[in-house]
Design a protein around this motif. Structure first.
Motif, PDB file in Angstrom:
ATOM      1  N   GLU A  63       0.809  -1.222   0.000  1.00 47.67           N
ATOM      2  CA  GLU A  63       0.000   0.000   0.000  1.00 47.67           C
ATOM      3  C   GLU A  63       0.840   1.269   0.000  1.00 47.67           C
ATOM      4  OE1 GLU A  63      -3.548  -0.072   2.316  1.00 47.67           O
ATOM      5  OE2 GLU A  63      -3.946  -1.490   0.676  1.00 47.67           O
ATOM      6  N   ASN A  64       2.062   1.208   0.508  1.00 56.42           N
ATOM      7  CA  ASN A  64       2.905   2.406   0.543  1.00 56.42           C
ATOM      8  C   ASN A  64       4.372   2.006   0.419  1.00 56.42           C
ATOM      9  OD1 ASN A  64       3.820   1.602   3.151  1.00 56.42           O
ATOM     10  ND2 ASN A  64       1.893   2.396   3.985  1.00 56.42           N
ATOM     11  N   VAL A  65       5.255   3.016   0.413  1.00 56.76           N
ATOM     12  CA  VAL A  65       6.667   2.754   0.125  1.00 56.76           C
ATOM     13  C   VAL A  65       7.316   1.878   1.199  1.00 56.76           C
ATOM     14  CG1 VAL A  65       8.915   3.809  -0.301  1.00 56.76           C
ATOM     15  CG2 VAL A  65       6.855   4.904  -1.140  1.00 56.76           C
ATOM     16  N   ILE A  66       6.960   2.122   2.455  1.00 58.23           N
ATOM     17  CA  ILE A  66       7.569   1.312   3.526  1.00 58.23           C
ATOM     18  C   ILE A  66       7.189  -0.149   3.344  1.00 58.23           C
ATOM     19  CG2 ILE A  66       7.628   0.906   6.024  1.00 58.23           C
ATOM     20  CD1 ILE A  66       7.180   3.944   6.349  1.00 58.23           C
ATOM     21  N   GLU A  67       5.890  -0.377   3.097  1.00 61.59           N
ATOM     22  CA  GLU A  67       5.436  -1.754   2.855  1.00 61.59           C
ATOM     23  C   GLU A  67       6.139  -2.361   1.655  1.00 61.59           C
ATOM     24  OE1 GLU A  67       1.506  -3.050   2.264  1.00 61.59           O
ATOM     25  OE2 GLU A  67       0.770  -2.123   4.097  1.00 61.59           O
ATOM     26  N   LEU A  68       6.316  -1.534   0.616  1.00 62.43           N
ATOM     27  CA  LEU A  68       6.988  -2.009  -0.603  1.00 62.43           C
ATOM     28  C   LEU A  68       8.398  -2.505  -0.286  1.00 62.43           C
ATOM     29  CD1 LEU A  68       7.318  -2.101  -3.809  1.00 62.43           C
ATOM     30  CD2 LEU A  68       8.248   0.187  -3.579  1.00 62.43           C
TER      31      LEU A  68
END
Ligand code: HEC
Length: 176
Positions: A63-68
């Motif tokens: 869902e977001n860059v950290i998760e990516l």
């Protein structure tokens, strides 16, 4: 003939004078409404509950860059490349690279393809240690799910072809 019968008959005769095409009004929307492929439509019609023949992808899109970033590292730790680096695999990987990646990442992987030059940020230089030292599973993840500005390829390439591509990137790039 009664006047009401006369009126019905007149009505029927009047309707018969209207050409069939007039009943399909408005004409200007006919072309648009026909069953056809609209711009940006997917050419795949996938049943929502279906899974790829080779099994389900392990990760759902982040869902977001950290998760990516976390999902990418996790993929690097857990996914094992099942495809040996044979000449056939590298040949197929090369085809995949030329078809899907070269426009942005350039022939030598330097991020200077004709489309890549228009990108901000510029596409990653694939010869860098940052890319070359990544585990195969991490590169597989990036190809499958895309990156921040980079599109994803899990629908455009089979899993097998994505591993061939990983083999190609790690074998051919990174020498200079
Ligand atoms: C439309 C342009 C475009 C295409 C096509 C493209 N990329 Fe990228 N790629 C980028 C950009 C821009 C970045 C850097 C920014 C980002 O991470 O999104 C990037 C980053 C990367 C990275 C580094 C990710 C990281 O770990 O930070 C890898 C590896 C990569 N691309 C591989 C590929 C491969 C393999 C293909 C072909 C399947 C491909 N790219 C196709 C634009 C593209």
């Amino acid at each position: 003939m009664k006047s009401s019968q006369f009126r019905d008959l007149a009505c029927v005769i009047f309707l018969m004078t209207i050409p069939g095409s007039a009943l399909t009004l408005p004409w200007d929307k006919d072309m648009q409404d026909q069953p056809s492929l609209k711009p940006q439509d997917s050419v795949f019609s996938v049943n929502r509950s279906s899974v790829p023949v080779g099994g389900k992808d392990r990760f759902s899109p982040p869902e977001n860059v950290i998760e990516l970033v976390l999902a990418r590292l996790e993929a690097g730790r857990t996914l094992i490349n099942p495809v040996p680096k044979s000449p056939e695999s590298l040949g197929r990987g090369r085809q995949m690279y030329q078809l899907h990646c070269q426009v942005c990442h350039g022939e030598q992987g330097r991020g200077d393809g004709p489309v890549g030059l228009k990108f901000v940020p510029q596409p990653m230089e694939l010869n860098l240690d940052y890319v070359q030292l990544q585990p195969d599973g991490q590169l597989f993840y990036t190809i499958s799910h895309g990156s921040i500005a980079m599109p994803f390829y899990r629908n455009a390439m089979s899993q097998q072809d994505r591993w061939h591509l990983v083999n190609y990137i790690t074998e051919v790039f990174g020498e200079s």
